[in-house]
Design a protein around this motif. Structure first.
Motif, PDB file in Angstrom:
ATOM      1  N   SER A  83       0.813  -1.209   0.000  1.00  0.00           N
ATOM      2  CA  SER A  83       0.000   0.000   0.000  1.00  0.00           C
ATOM      3  C   SER A  83       0.848   1.262   0.000  1.00  0.00           C
ATOM      4  O   SER A  83       0.376   2.338  -0.327  1.00  0.00           O
ATOM      5  CB  SER A  83      -0.916   0.006   1.219  1.00  0.00           C
ATOM      6  N   GLN A 101      -4.989   4.481  16.713  1.00  0.00           N
ATOM      7  CA  GLN A 101      -5.593   3.962  15.488  1.00  0.00           C
ATOM      8  C   GLN A 101      -7.108   3.822  15.621  1.00  0.00           C
ATOM      9  O   GLN A 101      -7.856   4.286  14.765  1.00  0.00           O
ATOM     10  CB  GLN A 101      -4.998   2.606  15.111  1.00  0.00           C
ATOM     11  N   ARG A 132      -9.962   6.182  13.445  1.00  0.00           N
ATOM     12  CA  ARG A 132     -11.168   5.577  12.878  1.00  0.00           C
ATOM     13  C   ARG A 132     -12.385   6.469  13.096  1.00  0.00           C
ATOM     14  O   ARG A 132     -13.398   6.311  12.424  1.00  0.00           O
ATOM     15  CB  ARG A 132     -11.422   4.193  13.495  1.00  0.00           C
ATOM     16  N   VAL A 150     -15.700   9.325   7.020  1.00  0.00           N
ATOM     17  CA  VAL A 150     -15.346   8.469   5.883  1.00  0.00           C
ATOM     18  C   VAL A 150     -14.937   9.351   4.707  1.00  0.00           C
ATOM     19  O   VAL A 150     -15.211  10.549   4.693  1.00  0.00           O
ATOM     20  CB  VAL A 150     -16.513   7.542   5.474  1.00  0.00           C
ATOM     21  N   ASN A 204     -10.843   9.225   7.423  1.00  0.00           N
ATOM     22  CA  ASN A 204     -10.226   8.074   8.086  1.00  0.00           C
ATOM     23  C   ASN A 204      -9.453   7.208   7.096  1.00  0.00           C
ATOM     24  O   ASN A 204      -8.940   6.169   7.447  1.00  0.00           O
ATOM     25  CB  ASN A 204     -11.261   7.265   8.862  1.00  0.00           C
ATOM     26  N   ARG A 205      -9.405   7.624   5.831  1.00  0.00           N
ATOM     27  CA  ARG A 205      -8.608   6.902   4.857  1.00  0.00           C
ATOM     28  C   ARG A 205      -7.283   7.632   4.610  1.00  0.00           C
ATOM     29  O   ARG A 205      -6.485   7.209   3.791  1.00  0.00           O
ATOM     30  CB  ARG A 205      -9.395   6.761   3.562  1.00  0.00           C
ATOM     31  N   LYS A 223      -0.879  11.702  -0.321  1.00  0.00           N
ATOM     32  CA  LYS A 223      -1.752  11.163   0.718  1.00  0.00           C
ATOM     33  C   LYS A 223      -0.906  10.594   1.836  1.00  0.00           C
ATOM     34  O   LYS A 223       0.117   9.953   1.572  1.00  0.00           O
ATOM     35  CB  LYS A 223      -2.595  10.066   0.079  1.00  0.00           C
ATOM     36  N   MET A 230      -1.150   7.894   4.718  1.00  0.00           N
ATOM     37  CA  MET A 230      -1.990   6.794   5.184  1.00  0.00           C
ATOM     38  C   MET A 230      -2.268   6.930   6.679  1.00  0.00           C
ATOM     39  O   MET A 230      -1.383   7.295   7.441  1.00  0.00           O
ATOM     40  CB  MET A 230      -1.249   5.464   5.022  1.00  0.00           C
ATOM     41  N   PRO A 231      -3.469   6.581   7.141  1.00  0.00           N
ATOM     42  CA  PRO A 231      -3.749   6.641   8.575  1.00  0.00           C
ATOM     43  C   PRO A 231      -2.873   5.682   9.376  1.00  0.00           C
ATOM     44  O   PRO A 231      -2.540   5.964  10.526  1.00  0.00           O
ATOM     45  CB  PRO A 231      -5.222   6.262   8.684  1.00  0.00           C
ATOM     46  N   GLU A 232      -2.500   4.541   8.772  1.00  0.00           N
ATOM     47  CA  GLU A 232      -1.647   3.585   9.478  1.00  0.00           C
ATOM     48  C   GLU A 232      -0.287   4.223   9.773  1.00  0.00           C
ATOM     49  O   GLU A 232       0.288   4.042  10.844  1.00  0.00           O
ATOM     50  CB  GLU A 232      -1.442   2.316   8.646  1.00  0.00           C
ATOM     51  N   THR A 284       3.464  -3.631  11.989  1.00  0.00           N
ATOM     52  CA  THR A 284       2.724  -4.797  11.544  1.00  0.00           C
ATOM     53  C   THR A 284       1.368  -4.901  12.246  1.00  0.00           C
ATOM     54  O   THR A 284       0.427  -5.479  11.712  1.00  0.00           O
ATOM     55  CB  THR A 284       3.591  -6.062  11.747  1.00  0.00           C
ATOM     56  N   VAL A 285       1.243  -4.300  13.439  1.00  0.00           N
ATOM     57  CA  VAL A 285      -0.033  -4.340  14.170  1.00  0.00           C
ATOM     58  C   VAL A 285      -1.081  -3.468  13.488  1.00  0.00           C
ATOM     59  O   VAL A 285      -2.236  -3.854  13.347  1.00  0.00           O
ATOM     60  CB  VAL A 285       0.164  -3.864  15.625  1.00  0.00           C
ATOM     61  N   VAL A 286      -0.658  -2.274  13.042  1.00  0.00           N
ATOM     62  CA  VAL A 286      -1.635  -1.373  12.433  1.00  0.00           C
ATOM     63  C   VAL A 286      -1.783  -1.579  10.936  1.00  0.00           C
ATOM     64  O   VAL A 286      -2.755  -1.137  10.348  1.00  0.00           O
ATOM     65  CB  VAL A 286      -1.296   0.113  12.705  1.00  0.00           C
ATOM     66  N   GLY A 287      -0.815  -2.247  10.311  1.00  0.00           N
ATOM     67  CA  GLY A 287      -0.927  -2.503   8.883  1.00  0.00           C
ATOM     68  C   GLY A 287      -0.134  -1.537   8.027  1.00  0.00           C
ATOM     69  O   GLY A 287      -0.444  -1.344   6.860  1.00  0.00           O
TER      70      GLY A 287
END
Lengths: 343, 401
Positions: B80, B156, B161, B165, B180-181, B264, B266-268, B345-348
């Motif tokens: 991503s 997160q 979240r 949206v 949130n994206r 952009k 990313m929220p992660e 790795t926990v949040v992606g």
């Protein structure tokens, strides 16, 4: 004296690597019999209908019951299972290192995994395919409309690769939101972080129930891959692989002959059909050929019922997931379930 | 105890100190020491050979093949976020490279932000203003006594979240959108990034040059110097403005599922950056405070008596001495931060651990090779940091007579 000490120190240092070696070297079947328990790798307990951990600490679901069926075949008792919850990304390594005897964990059979991982798929217990779960409000009706979408996917799975293949083949772009557990994907889908969640259709149907409003979501009709799911074992014990494979066959044969959880004991005692007598251990030494008791099939069916009963109870009409059997019906009814004869 | 004893011998009985040059201690036969070391090295070598042979034997017994050939195989999955061009047909080797760069990016950026925030909070803690020092204390105690994973999950799930949206993204001047994206912002058209970077860099250089030429050489800042600095900064701003005007900006525009164009975050990535910054800043603040408080108050009072300004005292008297004490524990904290970035790795967020130790390992089954490569990356990073810190330490340490 001094040399002995050095040796002891060396052995102690090496023991961390030696121990798992000892566990994988011996035949798995003997180890299970000695232990009196089957170590079975399942999902982390949130896959509704496949392997779910309820609030009383009991494992339920199709794959959890498959573990019980294997334990019943070997040990004569379906309760002798030690369920080991594993995240997908750790599952194969756990099996390879010997910390579990088998996986019943929605693992797709592929050529690379079969050859490079030193693992064996002991048949297929669910024929599934990959689909997409989307919110109804999004107005998406087909996978072809997903160009440019953010798509939630579990890391290290075949679904991650199929997703890439599908979008590449159709010349569409997408953003993968890759996390290690399906729960996180579901949370991401619900919050609008991603537009769709992709997994096996069977899995999607059960994960949909984990949403706060399942009715607001739908599974698209498109199926983009074949996902044959089956129990996985190591290559080191051919006999154990046979037992797991025939446990799956026993479920299918029982459905074929109308043997159910309720009538299996009576049928074993009274049936006159030669094939059924061989299957239920009334005639011949077929269990012994697998190095397990001759009444293995009776124990399996007493534990879980036949394939149809198992499906309806865990995934089908008698369960919350309520998934249709699709191609997972007997070959004689146009499905894919077929088992070799007991002879 | 040991300190006390050595102090006594230092001052009271200098003759009893073991003097290396005049009376070298010859209590042991030197070959004994050598033999011991040789035995120790041999023991380690034997252990490594034994473990290596054991791994090879076990892999062979399991019918598993080893080797690094998989690095040239096509990986077949997408990422991503990556700093280099990645596609589904990229190799595992390229996935590794992209993972390393992502790890360096997130770790490097949070290292800078955590240090800046830590410095601010650390100075606030020793500030004479009670409300400020109290707020800083609350911050430090609240954040350093909570597991970082908890902060990460909180950021997160609760903060990010709960943002709207993407279809209802908050618009800031129709240029920046928050959802949130991710956060979407304008970015130079393709190929023009360099022009902007060049403009910014030249503006920065001019500012620095102006500040250097006009730097106050005396403890007392003259108005003329101040005017010069402002003039330099103004020139820099004008130059930067000219560079920005030269660039064609691409604005994010909502199409289909997502914004297209622009850049952009990313929220992660944002969640990880925030958590790493907030958590580590609390520890860095404590290191800063310890460093500042280690400087003798008498020096500050003496400097004040000389009529030096407070800012000058901090910059020229307190900080140089405090830094000497702060650098070793800071390095420790930086090493922790680099390793903690693997919580991605926990949040992606696709860092090295997520894409290589996670996805690639599962797709290829090369556990030993991949774990070793991943460990080697972190080991190299942290050892380099340690070496840098040691070099700095050697440079600034008090030179003996």
């Amino acid at each position: 004296m001094r040399l002995n000490r050095t040796k002891i120190a060396l052995l102690a240092a090496g023991s961390a690597f030696l121990l798992p070696a000892a566990a994988v070297a011996g035949p798995t079947l003997d180890a299970i019999k000695d232990r009196g328990e089957l170590n079975c790798g399942v999902s982390t307990g949130t896959s509704i209908g496949k392997s779910t951990l309820d609030d009383q600490g009991n494992w339920t679901g199709f794959e959890a019951d498959f573990c019980r069926a294997v334990a019943a075949a070997i040990l004569g008792d379906g309760t002798k299972v030690n369920f080991v919850p594993l995240e997908f990304k750790n599952a194969f390594t756990s099996l390879q290192s010997g910390s579990v005897d088998m996986l019943a964990r929605s693992a797709t059979w592929t050529l690379s995994r079969d050859t490079e991982f030193a693992l064996e798929w002991a048949g297929i217990y669910i024929y599934d395919g990959q689909g997409f779960l989307v919110s109804k409000a999004s107005g998406i009706t087909s996978a072809r409309e997903l160009a440019g979408a953010s798509i939630c996917v579990t890391s290290g799975t075949t679904t991650e690769l199929n997703l890439a293949d599908y979008f590449r083949a159709n010349g569409m772009d997408y953003t993968p939101i890759t996390v290690s557990s399906p729960d996180q994907s579901i949370a991401n889908l619900e919050s609008g972080r991603c537009d769709a969640y992709t997994n096996e259709v069977g899995g999607l149907a059960s994960y949909r129930l984990g949403l706060s409003d399942p009715d607001a979501y739908t599974i698209l009709a498109d199926v983009i891959s074949k996902e044959p799911l089956g129990p996985v074992v190591r290559e080191d014990d051919q006999q154990f692989e046979d037992v797991v494979e025939w446990t799956r066959h026993a479920l299918v044969i029982a459905e074929e002959f109308g043997v159910t959880q309720a009538n299996v004991a009576e049928m074993a005692a009274t049936t006159e059909k030669p094939e059924l007598r061989r299957f239920l251990g009334a005639e011949g030494e077929f269990g012994a050929k697998l190095s397990i008791p001759n009444d293995w099939a009776v124990k399996v069916i007493q534990t879980t019922g036949n394939y149809g009963e198992l499906w309806e109870r865990t995934l089908g009409s008698k369960s919350k997931a309520n998934i249709g059997r699709g191609v997972n019906t007997l070959w004689s009814q146009g499905g894919l379930l077929y088992a070799p004869p007991v002879r | 105890m040991a300190d006390v004893v050595s102090n006594v011998t230092d001052s009271g009985m200098p003759s009893q100190r073991p003097s290396g040059t005049r009376h070298p201690p010859r209590r042991q036969w030197p070959w004994a020491a050598l033999a011991q070391q040789a035995a120790a090295i041999a023991l380690v070598a034997v252990a490594i050979t034994y473990l290596g042979a054991n791994i090879t034997r076990n892999l062979a017994a399991n019918g598993m093949t080893g080797g690094f050939g998989f690095l040239w195989q096509e990986a077949g999955f997408a990422m991503s976020f990556s700093l280099i061009d990645m596609s589904e047909s990229s190799t595992y080797g390229r996935v590794f490279l992209a993972g390393v760069l992502n790890t360096l990016f997130i770790a490097g950026l949070s290292l800078v932000t955590a240090t800046i925030l830590g410095l601010i909070v650390g100075f606030a803690r020793v500030s004479a203003a009670r409300p400020l020092s109290l707020a800083a204390t609350v911050y430090v105690e609240a954040l350093r006594n909570v597991p970082m994973l908890l902060i990460l999950i909180f950021v997160q799930t609760v903060v990010l979240r709960s943002l709207p949206v993407v279809r209802e993204a908050i618009s800031i001047g129709d240029a920046v959108y928050v959802s949130n994206r991710g956060v979407y912002f304008p970015w130079p058209e393709a190929g023009q990034d360099l022009r902007l970077a060049f403009g910014a860099a030249s503006a920065g250089c001019l500012c620095l040059a102006a500040a250097w030429v006009l730097r106050p050489r005396t403890p007392v800042l003259k108005r003329r110097d101040l005017a010069g600095v402002f003039a330099g900064m103004l020139l820099g701003v004008i130059l930067l403005g000219a560079a920005v005007a030269q660039v064609d900006w691409q604005r994010p525009d909502f199409q289909g599922f997502d914004f297209r164009g622009g850049a952009k975050m990313m929220p992660e990535f944002a969640a990880l950056l925030l958590a790493l910054t907030l958590y580590n800043a609390a520890f860095i603040a404590e290191i800063v405070r310890a460093g500042l408080q280690s400087v003798d108050r008498g020096q500050i009072e003496a400097a004040r008596a000389l009529g030096l300004r407070d800012g000058f005292i901090q910059r020229r008297i307190v900080l140089p001495q405090a830094l000497r004490l702060m650098v070793p524990p800071l390095t420790n904290q930086y090493v922790h931060l680099i390793k903690a970035s693997s919580l991605a790795t926990v949040v992606g967020f696709p860092d090295l651990v997520a894409v290589f130790l996670g996805t690639s390992l599962n797709q290829t089954g090369r556990a030993i090779e991949i774990v070793m490569m991943t460990a080697a990356v972190y080991l190299t990073l942290c050892l380099w940091l340690g070496a840098l810190s040691a070099a700095w330490n050697a440079r600034v340490s008090l030179k003996g007579r």
